[in-house]
Design a protein around this motif. Structure first.
Motif, mmCIF file in Angstrom:
data_model
loop_
_atom_site.group_PDB
_atom_site.id
_atom_site.type_symbol
_atom_site.label_atom_id
_atom_site.label_comp_id
_atom_site.label_asym_id
_atom_site.label_seq_id
_atom_site.Cartn_x
_atom_site.Cartn_y
_atom_site.Cartn_z
ATOM 1 N N ARG A 24 0.811 -1.206 0.000
ATOM 2 C CA ARG A 24 0.000 0.000 0.000
ATOM 3 C C ARG A 24 0.851 1.265 0.000
ATOM 4 O O ARG A 24 0.506 2.266 -0.646
ATOM 5 N N VAL A 94 -5.689 10.795 -3.826
ATOM 6 C CA VAL A 94 -6.602 9.678 -4.054
ATOM 7 C C VAL A 94 -6.835 8.971 -2.731
ATOM 8 O O VAL A 94 -5.897 8.488 -2.097
ATOM 9 N N THR A 96 -8.607 5.887 -0.478
ATOM 10 C CA THR A 96 -9.065 4.505 -0.649
ATOM 11 C C THR A 96 -9.611 3.966 0.664
ATOM 12 O O THR A 96 -8.957 4.063 1.698
ATOM 13 N N ARG A 105 -6.286 -0.291 -7.057
ATOM 14 C CA ARG A 105 -5.323 0.770 -6.774
ATOM 15 C C ARG A 105 -4.167 0.731 -7.770
ATOM 16 O O ARG A 105 -3.735 1.765 -8.292
ATOM 17 N N LEU A 109 -3.034 3.682 -10.527
ATOM 18 C CA LEU A 109 -1.710 4.296 -10.513
ATOM 19 C C LEU A 109 -1.004 4.105 -11.852
ATOM 20 O O LEU A 109 -0.353 5.022 -12.366
ATOM 21 N N VAL A 121 0.909 11.753 -7.417
ATOM 22 C CA VAL A 121 -0.232 11.087 -6.790
ATOM 23 C C VAL A 121 0.057 10.892 -5.304
ATOM 24 O O VAL A 121 1.066 10.292 -4.935
ATOM 25 N N ARG A 122 -0.832 11.392 -4.479
ATOM 26 C CA ARG A 122 -0.738 11.171 -3.036
ATOM 27 C C ARG A 122 -1.928 10.307 -2.628
ATOM 28 O O ARG A 122 -3.062 10.618 -2.973
ATOM 29 N N GLN A 123 -1.635 9.245 -1.873
ATOM 30 C CA GLN A 123 -2.691 8.337 -1.461
ATOM 31 C C GLN A 123 -3.090 8.610 -0.018
ATOM 32 O O GLN A 123 -2.238 8.850 0.835
ATOM 33 N N ARG A 124 -4.396 8.563 0.232
ATOM 34 C CA ARG A 124 -4.898 8.771 1.590
ATOM 35 C C ARG A 124 -5.861 7.644 1.942
ATOM 36 O O ARG A 124 -7.018 7.649 1.528
ATOM 37 N N PRO A 125 -5.417 6.663 2.705
ATOM 38 C CA PRO A 125 -6.332 5.615 3.165
ATOM 39 C C PRO A 125 -7.203 6.116 4.306
ATOM 40 O O PRO A 125 -6.741 6.821 5.202
#
Length: 294
Positions: A24, A94, A96, A105, A109, A121-125
């Motif tokens: 992740r 983004v 999730t 995912r 990407l 791209v920055r991911q934010r769970p």
């Protein structure tokens, strides 16, 4: 202590696995494990109980998890507070939710790298409810959430779905079964994460169980891993996705059964959502998302 240490800690706690957390985060497992050890030494407490199959948050980890998650989310949201400048690198945040598949995912990407290499791209769970709030505020540009979204301020697109399974302990009377009738579980309470995390899913599950005479409820306030001891001991049951997701992952290698049930037409849906008034995301976003479907 750095924010990245908290980001690593939150990922491991939510995934209940160093390997899944590393996937992740887009890093290798070994350095992730070392950074968690560094954080534990700095705090002076053990954050996880590690065994061959899984990791379990300790009481100390559960005590700080919500605050750590909040710090990470606030730091991730700082960029959205800055005024736009000509030299600023374009960024897309983004979000999730926990039951989103790793495949979805990865496909997103890969598509963004191919079609929008200029984007960072920055991911934010996070869980569904906070993600929807963050999208409406503008802190998250695009989110993958669970359940149908009925808000005229948001545009949504169905991305994936999976059947739902009952998770019940081995030795609870179903070991020789290929399926279960939900009414047969009426003597057990249903355990689940707090309803505020994913209200639509919670309402759907509650209505489904009520139709089958299951009245007992045993909510859990922290992580999916906290469902495991109660279910594995035969004191409650829960529901999870049949193929992927944080709840399912938490029960891997545990003495439980994942059984289809009589309402097997019920499925857990994942939808992509973004603000309807965000033309800066581009008219090509729906087409790109459709290409990311399984």
């Amino acid at each position: 202590m750095e924010v990245r240490h908290l980001r690593y800690f939150v990922a491991v706690a939510e995934e209940a696995s160093f390997s899944r957390a590393a996937e992740r985060l887009g890093m290798a497992t070994s350095p992730l494990s070392r950074r968690i050890r560094d954080l534990e030494r700095e705090l002076g407490v053990a954050l996880f109980v590690r065994d061959y199959h899984r990791v379990t948050p300790t009481a100390a980890a559960r005590a700080i998890l919500d605050e750590a998650r909040g710090i990470v989310e606030r730091v991730d949201g700082l960029a959205s507070l800055l005024p736009a400048t000509g030299g600023r690198v374009a960024t897309i945040v983004v979000g999730t939710a926990p039951e989103v598949s790793p495949g979805l995912r990865s496909r997103l990407l890969a598509a963004l790298r191919t079609e929008r290499p200029d984007l960072v791209v920055r991911q934010r769970p996070a869980s569904t409810a906070p993600l929807l709030h963050a999208v409406l505020k503008g802190d998250v540009d695009l989110a993958f959430v669970h359940g149908r979204v009925q808000d005229e301020r948001l545009t949504s697109l169905a991305m994936e779905s999976q059947p739902i399974r009952v998770v019940v302990a081995q030795g609870a009377g179903f070991d020789d079964r290929d399926a279960v009738d939900l009414a047969e579980l009426a003597h057990l309470p249903y355990t689940y994460l707090k309803a505020s995390s994913a209200p639509f899913v919670a309402r759907t599950a509650d209505a489904l169980l009520a139709r089958h005479g299951i009245e007992g409820r045993l909510p859990v306030q922290t992580t999916h891993a906290d469902l495991v001891p109660t279910v594995s001991a035969g004191q409650a049951f829960t529901l999870c996705g049949a193929a992927f997701g944080a709840t399912r992952n938490a029960f891997l290698h545990e003495p439980v059964l994942l059984l289809p049930f009589d309402a097997d037409r019920e499925r857990l849906e994942t939808n992509a959502v973004w603000r309807a008034d965000r033309p800066d995301l581009g008219s090509g976003l729906p087409a790109l998302l459709r290409r990311c479907r399984a």
